[in-house]
Design a protein around this motif. Structure first.
Motif, short mmCIF file in Angstrom:
data_model
loop_
_atom_site.label_atom_id
_atom_site.label_comp_id
_atom_site.label_asym_id
_atom_site.label_seq_id
_atom_site.Cartn_x
_atom_site.Cartn_y
_atom_site.Cartn_z
N PHE A 234 0.83 -1.20 0.00
CA PHE A 234 0.00 0.00 0.00
C PHE A 234 0.87 1.26 0.00
O PHE A 234 0.57 2.23 -0.70
N SER A 235 1.94 1.24 0.78
CA SER A 235 2.84 2.41 0.85
C SER A 235 3.53 2.63 -0.49
O SER A 235 3.61 3.77 -0.98
N ILE A 236 4.03 1.55 -1.09
CA ILE A 236 4.69 1.65 -2.40
C ILE A 236 3.71 2.17 -3.44
O ILE A 236 4.05 3.05 -4.25
N ALA A 237 2.47 1.64 -3.45
CA ALA A 237 1.47 2.04 -4.43
C ALA A 237 1.14 3.54 -4.31
O ALA A 237 1.04 4.25 -5.31
N LEU A 238 0.99 4.02 -3.07
CA LEU A 238 0.65 5.42 -2.86
C LEU A 238 1.80 6.36 -3.24
O LEU A 238 1.57 7.43 -3.81
N VAL A 239 3.02 5.96 -2.92
CA VAL A 239 4.16 6.80 -3.26
C VAL A 239 4.40 6.81 -4.77
O VAL A 239 4.67 7.86 -5.36
N THR A 240 4.29 5.64 -5.42
CA THR A 240 4.53 5.58 -6.86
C THR A 240 3.47 6.34 -7.65
O THR A 240 3.79 7.00 -8.64
N THR A 241 2.20 6.26 -7.21
CA THR A 241 1.17 7.03 -7.91
C THR A 241 1.37 8.53 -7.67
O THR A 241 1.07 9.35 -8.54
N SER A 242 1.91 8.89 -6.51
CA SER A 242 2.24 10.30 -6.25
C SER A 242 3.37 10.75 -7.17
O SER A 242 3.34 11.88 -7.69
N ILE A 243 4.35 9.88 -7.38
CA ILE A 243 5.44 10.21 -8.30
C ILE A 243 4.89 10.39 -9.71
O ILE A 243 5.26 11.32 -10.43
N SER A 244 3.97 9.50 -10.12
CA SER A 244 3.39 9.59 -11.47
C SER A 244 2.63 10.89 -11.69
O SER A 244 2.53 11.37 -12.81
N HIS A 245 2.09 11.46 -10.62
CA HIS A 245 1.30 12.69 -10.72
C HIS A 245 2.09 13.94 -10.32
O HIS A 245 1.57 15.05 -10.46
N CYS A 246 3.30 13.78 -9.82
CA CYS A 246 3.97 14.89 -9.12
C CYS A 246 4.32 16.08 -10.01
O CYS A 246 4.48 17.19 -9.53
N GLY A 247 4.49 15.84 -11.32
CA GLY A 247 4.82 16.94 -12.23
C GLY A 247 6.30 17.23 -12.32
O GLY A 247 6.71 18.14 -13.04
N TYR A 248 7.13 16.45 -11.59
CA TYR A 248 8.58 16.64 -11.63
C TYR A 248 9.25 15.33 -12.06
O TYR A 248 8.91 14.26 -11.54
#
Length: 316
Positions: A234-248
């Motif tokens: 769950f932690s990996i999934a949330l962080v990776t989707t945040s990276i995918s959306h982060c804009g950087y």
């Protein structure tokens, strides 16, 4: 054409088989090292101490592992990004912005709306969905075992979770992009054509259930996974989707170019890994773009927007 196809297939088979052998050897070596040299019984001992400290209260252990730890991972990571989004500092991060000139700085009113929605989705949708999941995991009778899964088995689980998420997310995502459903459900998420990390769970409640939460929860429920594996996943999934959306597109992190392109163009790049997009042809425009050339892990400090810039616009 037949000879070219045959030659291409032979090369592909050779590359795939070689890569598979190397990957298997690497996984086995890493697994042995992690299990026997680096950590030894550290994690097993830590788990038993935590289990005893919680007096075996499975519901509390499940809430901490499946809700609290992933939430801290999500907001901890996004907290760092939000500083850059709001202040434009530190400048070494903002240099790596994908869509130059967008969210520079981010619209504060729009940002607070995204944060409120993300928190609402977590507290009123994601957390309540953990209740039926808890009873499914209890039925498996493995989630709270005193013996942790091996690191090698965790890697196998992680691979299966990822495949299941790719399948469920891709098709549910295509579903909410249908014109009838898009304007009522998915349009909310696409208010951000240049996304930021917290936008990863800024969505209509139905979309958050069908596309954001169920694809991630399904793998562990099918596998009867240990709560430690669930917490990590769950932690990996949330962080990776945040990276995918982060804009950087930051050094050493997974490339967010694929999903950022989806927010920019709407009808491209629906999946997570891109495998189903390739099979269904929903990444053709992406593959012809400069974003595709930038879709790799950045191993230097030079932003890819500088080393592989977009072509100049016609009016320039």
């Amino acid at each position: 054409q037949g000879k070219k196809l045959s030659h291409a297939l032979r090369i592909s088979a050779y590359v795939f088989s070689t890569g598979l052998l190397l990957f298997t050897a690497l996984v086995n070596s890493a697994s042995w090292f992690m299990q026997n040299v680096t950590l030894g019984n550290f994690w097993q001992t830590a788990w038993l101490e935590f289990y005893d400290y919680m007096e075996g209260d499975e519901w509390t252990i499940f809430l901490i592992g499946a809700a609290l730890v992933p939430a801290l991972a999500f907001w901890g990571f996004n907290g760092i990004l939000l500083v850059a989004d709001i202040t434009g500092k530190p400048t070494f991060i903002t240099r790596y912005r994908i869509q130059l000139g967008k969210n520079d700085p981010v619209d504060t009113k729009k940002l607070w709306k995204a944060i409120y929605t993300a928190l609402a989705n977590q507290f009123f949708i994601s957390f309540p969905m953990l209740v039926p999941m808890f009873y499914i995991m209890k039925w498996w009778d493995t989630a709270f075992s005193k013996e942790l899964p091996t690191f090698q088995w965790f890697l196998v689980e992680l691979s299966i979770f990822t495949v299941i998420e790719e399948i469920l997310f891709y098709y549910s995502h295509r579903l909410v992009h249908h014109p009838v459903r898009y304007k009522h459900i998915h349009k909310k998420h696409h208010e951000w054509t240049a996304p930021i990390g917290v936008v990863s769970i800024y969505a209509h409640p139905i979309e958050h259930i069908v596309s954001n939460t169920l694809p991630v929860m399904t793998g562990p429920m099918i596998m009867g996974s240990h709560i430690v594996s669930i917490s990590a996943w769950f932690s990996i999934a949330l962080v990776t989707t945040s990276i995918s959306h982060c804009g950087y597109h930051l050094p050493l992190l997974p490339s967010p170019e694929f999903h950022d392109f989806h927010h920019l163009k709407f009808n491209q790049c629906y999946g997570v890994l891109g495998v189903l997009d390739f099979l269904h042809g929903t990444d053709k425009m992406f593959r012809q773009s400069k974003a595709f050339e930038r879709h790799k892990v950045l191993l230097s400090l030079t932003p890819l927007s500088e080393s592989i810039p977009d072509p100049p616009k016609k009016d320039e």
